[in-house]
Write a protein that holds these residues in place. Structure first.
Motif, PDB file in Angstrom:
ATOM      1  N   MET A 183       0.842  -1.187   0.000  1.00  0.00           N
ATOM      2  CA  MET A 183       0.000   0.000   0.000  1.00  0.00           C
ATOM      3  C   MET A 183       0.885   1.247   0.000  1.00  0.00           C
ATOM      4  O   MET A 183       0.798   2.128   0.854  1.00  0.00           O
ATOM      5  CB  MET A 183      -0.926  -0.005   1.200  1.00  0.00           C
ATOM      6  N   THR A 184       1.805   1.312  -0.946  1.00  0.00           N
ATOM      7  CA  THR A 184       2.773   2.396  -1.013  1.00  0.00           C
ATOM      8  C   THR A 184       2.153   3.649  -1.599  1.00  0.00           C
ATOM      9  O   THR A 184       1.384   3.592  -2.553  1.00  0.00           O
ATOM     10  CB  THR A 184       3.980   1.969  -1.861  1.00  0.00           C
ATOM     11  N   MET A 185       2.527   4.799  -1.063  1.00  0.00           N
ATOM     12  CA  MET A 185       2.065   6.088  -1.564  1.00  0.00           C
ATOM     13  C   MET A 185       3.039   6.601  -2.600  1.00  0.00           C
ATOM     14  O   MET A 185       4.255   6.463  -2.465  1.00  0.00           O
ATOM     15  CB  MET A 185       1.927   7.075  -0.401  1.00  0.00           C
ATOM     16  N   ASP A 186       2.518   7.223  -3.651  1.00  0.00           N
ATOM     17  CA  ASP A 186       3.359   7.713  -4.732  1.00  0.00           C
ATOM     18  C   ASP A 186       4.261   8.838  -4.243  1.00  0.00           C
ATOM     19  O   ASP A 186       3.871   9.674  -3.427  1.00  0.00           O
ATOM     20  CB  ASP A 186       2.487   8.192  -5.888  1.00  0.00           C
ATOM     21  N   VAL A 187       5.484   8.870  -4.780  1.00  0.00           N
ATOM     22  CA  VAL A 187       6.464   9.849  -4.330  1.00  0.00           C
ATOM     23  C   VAL A 187       6.036  11.280  -4.659  1.00  0.00           C
ATOM     24  O   VAL A 187       6.380  12.226  -3.928  1.00  0.00           O
ATOM     25  CB  VAL A 187       7.839   9.525  -4.944  1.00  0.00           C
ATOM     26  N   VAL A 188       5.270  11.474  -5.716  1.00  0.00           N
ATOM     27  CA  VAL A 188       4.808  12.819  -6.066  1.00  0.00           C
ATOM     28  C   VAL A 188       3.836  13.341  -5.006  1.00  0.00           C
ATOM     29  O   VAL A 188       3.888  14.508  -4.604  1.00  0.00           O
ATOM     30  CB  VAL A 188       4.160  12.814  -7.460  1.00  0.00           C
ATOM     31  N   LEU A 195      21.982   6.397   6.435  1.00  0.00           N
ATOM     32  CA  LEU A 195      21.105   5.975   5.344  1.00  0.00           C
ATOM     33  C   LEU A 195      19.672   6.319   5.702  1.00  0.00           C
ATOM     34  O   LEU A 195      19.200   6.001   6.796  1.00  0.00           O
ATOM     35  CB  LEU A 195      21.233   4.459   5.115  1.00  0.00           C
ATOM     36  N   GLY A 196      18.971   6.964   4.778  1.00  0.00           N
ATOM     37  CA  GLY A 196      17.546   7.205   4.922  1.00  0.00           C
ATOM     38  C   GLY A 196      16.782   6.259   4.022  1.00  0.00           C
ATOM     39  O   GLY A 196      17.154   6.056   2.861  1.00  0.00           O
ATOM     40  N   LEU A 197      15.707   5.664   4.535  1.00  0.00           N
ATOM     41  CA  LEU A 197      14.966   4.650   3.794  1.00  0.00           C
ATOM     42  C   LEU A 197      13.481   4.975   3.816  1.00  0.00           C
ATOM     43  O   LEU A 197      12.932   5.312   4.867  1.00  0.00           O
ATOM     44  CB  LEU A 197      15.218   3.273   4.420  1.00  0.00           C
ATOM     45  N   GLY A 198      12.833   4.873   2.662  1.00  0.00           N
ATOM     46  CA  GLY A 198      11.420   5.219   2.530  1.00  0.00           C
ATOM     47  C   GLY A 198      11.290   6.529   1.779  1.00  0.00           C
ATOM     48  O   GLY A 198      11.639   6.631   0.608  1.00  0.00           O
ATOM     49  N   MET A 221      14.894   4.955  -1.843  1.00  0.00           N
ATOM     50  CA  MET A 221      13.442   4.998  -1.955  1.00  0.00           C
ATOM     51  C   MET A 221      12.953   3.733  -2.654  1.00  0.00           C
ATOM     52  O   MET A 221      13.524   3.334  -3.676  1.00  0.00           O
ATOM     53  CB  MET A 221      13.004   6.242  -2.732  1.00  0.00           C
ATOM     54  N   PRO A 222      11.914   3.077  -2.128  1.00  0.00           N
ATOM     55  CA  PRO A 222      11.446   1.806  -2.700  1.00  0.00           C
ATOM     56  C   PRO A 222      10.946   1.965  -4.130  1.00  0.00           C
ATOM     57  O   PRO A 222      10.402   3.011  -4.510  1.00  0.00           O
ATOM     58  CB  PRO A 222      10.312   1.387  -1.758  1.00  0.00           C
ATOM     59  N   ALA A 223      11.128   0.915  -4.914  1.00  0.00           N
ATOM     60  CA  ALA A 223      10.742   0.954  -6.326  1.00  0.00           C
ATOM     61  C   ALA A 223       9.249   1.184  -6.498  1.00  0.00           C
ATOM     62  O   ALA A 223       8.822   1.869  -7.436  1.00  0.00           O
ATOM     63  CB  ALA A 223      11.167  -0.346  -7.009  1.00  0.00           C
ATOM     64  N   ALA A 224       8.433   0.628  -5.624  1.00  0.00           N
ATOM     65  CA  ALA A 224       6.987   0.800  -5.744  1.00  0.00           C
ATOM     66  C   ALA A 224       6.552   2.238  -5.490  1.00  0.00           C
ATOM     67  O   ALA A 224       5.480   2.662  -5.934  1.00  0.00           O
ATOM     68  CB  ALA A 224       6.267  -0.141  -4.779  1.00  0.00           C
ATOM     69  N   GLN A 225       7.353   2.990  -4.772  1.00  0.00           N
ATOM     70  CA  GLN A 225       7.026   4.375  -4.434  1.00  0.00           C
ATOM     71  C   GLN A 225       7.498   5.343  -5.503  1.00  0.00           C
ATOM     72  O   GLN A 225       6.813   6.292  -5.866  1.00  0.00           O
ATOM     73  CB  GLN A 225       7.673   4.726  -3.090  1.00  0.00           C
ATOM     74  N   GLY A 226       8.710   5.127  -6.028  1.00  0.00           N
ATOM     75  CA  GLY A 226       9.329   6.067  -6.947  1.00  0.00           C
ATOM     76  C   GLY A 226      10.402   6.872  -6.241  1.00  0.00           C
ATOM     77  O   GLY A 226      10.525   6.849  -5.012  1.00  0.00           O
ATOM     78  N   VAL A 227      11.186   7.582  -7.016  1.00  0.00           N
ATOM     79  CA  VAL A 227      12.315   8.323  -6.460  1.00  0.00           C
ATOM     80  C   VAL A 227      12.326   9.740  -7.016  1.00  0.00           C
ATOM     81  O   VAL A 227      11.897   9.984  -8.147  1.00  0.00           O
ATOM     82  CB  VAL A 227      13.650   7.607  -6.772  1.00  0.00           C
ATOM     83  N   LEU A 228      12.811  10.667  -6.192  1.00  0.00           N
ATOM     84  CA  LEU A 228      13.023  12.055  -6.599  1.00  0.00           C
ATOM     85  C   LEU A 228      14.484  12.414  -6.371  1.00  0.00           C
ATOM     86  O   LEU A 228      15.141  11.870  -5.476  1.00  0.00           O
ATOM     87  CB  LEU A 228      12.135  13.000  -5.780  1.00  0.00           C
ATOM     88  N   LYS A 229      14.982  13.336  -7.176  1.00  0.00           N
ATOM     89  CA  LYS A 229      16.358  13.795  -6.999  1.00  0.00           C
ATOM     90  C   LYS A 229      16.493  14.522  -5.663  1.00  0.00           C
ATOM     91  O   LYS A 229      15.685  15.372  -5.320  1.00  0.00           O
ATOM     92  CB  LYS A 229      16.753  14.731  -8.134  1.00  0.00           C
ATOM     93  N   TRP A 230      17.539  14.154  -4.937  1.00  0.00           N
ATOM     94  CA  TRP A 230      17.833  14.814  -3.671  1.00  0.00           C
ATOM     95  C   TRP A 230      19.334  14.783  -3.436  1.00  0.00           C
ATOM     96  O   TRP A 230      19.973  13.757  -3.673  1.00  0.00           O
ATOM     97  CB  TRP A 230      17.140  14.081  -2.515  1.00  0.00           C
ATOM     98  N   PRO A 231      19.882  15.910  -2.982  1.00  0.00           N
ATOM     99  CA  PRO A 231      19.306  17.257  -2.883  1.00  0.00           C
ATOM    100  C   PRO A 231      19.160  17.893  -4.258  1.00  0.00           C
ATOM    101  O   PRO A 231      19.830  17.484  -5.210  1.00  0.00           O
ATOM    102  CB  PRO A 231      20.305  18.001  -2.008  1.00  0.00           C
ATOM    103  N   THR A 232      18.302  18.864  -4.362  1.00  0.00           N
ATOM    104  CA  THR A 232      17.974  19.422  -5.680  1.00  0.00           C
ATOM    105  C   THR A 232      19.117  20.218  -6.286  1.00  0.00           C
ATOM    106  O   THR A 232      19.262  20.252  -7.511  1.00  0.00           O
ATOM    107  CB  THR A 232      16.738  20.321  -5.567  1.00  0.00           C
ATOM    108  N   LEU A 261      22.065  12.217  -4.268  1.00  0.00           N
ATOM    109  CA  LEU A 261      22.358  11.268  -3.196  1.00  0.00           C
ATOM    110  C   LEU A 261      21.200  10.306  -2.960  1.00  0.00           C
ATOM    111  O   LEU A 261      21.184   9.605  -1.949  1.00  0.00           O
ATOM    112  CB  LEU A 261      22.669  12.022  -1.899  1.00  0.00           C
ATOM    113  N   SER A 262      20.222  10.284  -3.847  1.00  0.00           N
ATOM    114  CA  SER A 262      19.061   9.396  -3.702  1.00  0.00           C
ATOM    115  C   SER A 262      19.027   8.414  -4.860  1.00  0.00           C
ATOM    116  O   SER A 262      19.506   8.716  -5.965  1.00  0.00           O
ATOM    117  CB  SER A 262      17.761  10.210  -3.661  1.00  0.00           C
ATOM    118  N   THR A 263      18.440   7.254  -4.615  1.00  0.00           N
ATOM    119  CA  THR A 263      18.348   6.243  -5.658  1.00  0.00           C
ATOM    120  C   THR A 263      17.150   5.348  -5.409  1.00  0.00           C
ATOM    121  O   THR A 263      16.619   5.278  -4.296  1.00  0.00           O
ATOM    122  CB  THR A 263      19.635   5.399  -5.724  1.00  0.00           C
ATOM    123  N   LEU A 264      16.731   4.651  -6.455  1.00  0.00           N
ATOM    124  CA  LEU A 264      15.612   3.717  -6.397  1.00  0.00           C
ATOM    125  C   LEU A 264      16.145   2.332  -6.072  1.00  0.00           C
ATOM    126  O   LEU A 264      17.135   1.892  -6.673  1.00  0.00           O
ATOM    127  CB  LEU A 264      14.884   3.711  -7.745  1.00  0.00           C
TER     128      LEU A 264
END
Length: 254
Positions: free
Chosen positions: A1-6, A41-44, A64-75, A80-83
């Protein structure tokens, strides 16, 4: 029941999300001071909270989990973020010193498998800090925020889950005593809600902030020795020589 990253990004861009971020940051800082020269490490969806450690630690990354999606961080810096696949984190054993989990356990389809993978990549002296929705809180009952999605936990439930996956809870705090409403006066009074809720130990906080340590010697399931049962055979009497010579004699009972 993952929430979309957007949708997660939209929430933290709102006024209510900003208040939630500040209040949860206070709960995190109560448990973790600094983090200098450590691997974090930050997860989720942890990026709203990793700013507490990014400038002081040795390295700070976000998975960030594959089911959720990933955003670039820091902008504005190198990414430093990955799927990732939450059941196969792309790190060797004992690779990080601290792990911050936000919007992770409640969104996972298999939280036990996720925590066992977290156990693998955490150093023996490492610490885990999980921000988990409180099932008794108001935030878990309103799906207008990310804390109303997925599975909320009581304190006993999250403790049992951590112990089953080879962690030992060592500290607790709560956050988000303020109701999740957009009224301006309510948002301005959020610090007072937190002080009153924390001082009176009200059970209606929006999230648990639980700190746990890694059990280096993990329990192994007991194996029962299999016993092979051999069926007993009924004794059969051997006929006497007289019976063998004289067939008219009655047979001896068995």
């Amino acid at each position: 029941m993952t929430m979309d990253v957007v949708k997660l990004r939209e929430f933290y861009s709102s006024r209510l999300g900003g208040v939630a971020r500040r209040l949860i940051n206070r709960g995190i800082q109560k448990r973790w001071q600094g983090g200098r020269d450590q691997r974090v490490l930050g997860l989720g969806y942890p990026t709203p909270y990793l700013g507490l450690f990014r400038d002081n630690c040795e390295r700070c990354i976000a998975f960030m989990p594959a089911a959720q999606g990933v955003l670039k961080w820091p902008t504005a810096r190198a990414t430093l973020s990955t799927l990732v696949d939450e059941r196969a984190l792309p790190l060797p054993d004992a690779a990080v010193d601290r792990i911050l989990m936000v919007h992770a356990l409640e969104m996972s389809d298999d939280p036990e498998a996720l925590l066992r993978e977290v156990w693998r990549v955490l150093a023996p002296s490492g610490r885990l800090l999980a921000v988990v929705p409180n099932r008794r809180g108001v935030w878990a009952r309103i799906d207008a925020t990310p804390f109303g999605h997925g599975r909320p936990y009581s304190r006993s439930q999250i403790s049992d889950l951590l112990r089953r996956t080879w962690f030992t809870p060592v500290g607790w705090s709560e956050a988000l005593f303020v109701p999740p409403l957009q009224q301006g006066w309510l948002m301005r009074s959020a610090p007072a809600w937190e002080r009153i809720g924390g001082a009176t130990s009200l059970p209606l906080a929006g999230v648990h902030v639980v700190e746990a340590t890694k059990q280096v010697v993990r329990p192994l399931p007991a194996k029962r020795e299999r016993i092979r049962l051999i069926p007993s055979l009924e004794p059969s009497l051997v006929p006497s020589p007289m019976q063998a010579d004289d067939p008219d004699l009655p047979a001896r009972p068995r």
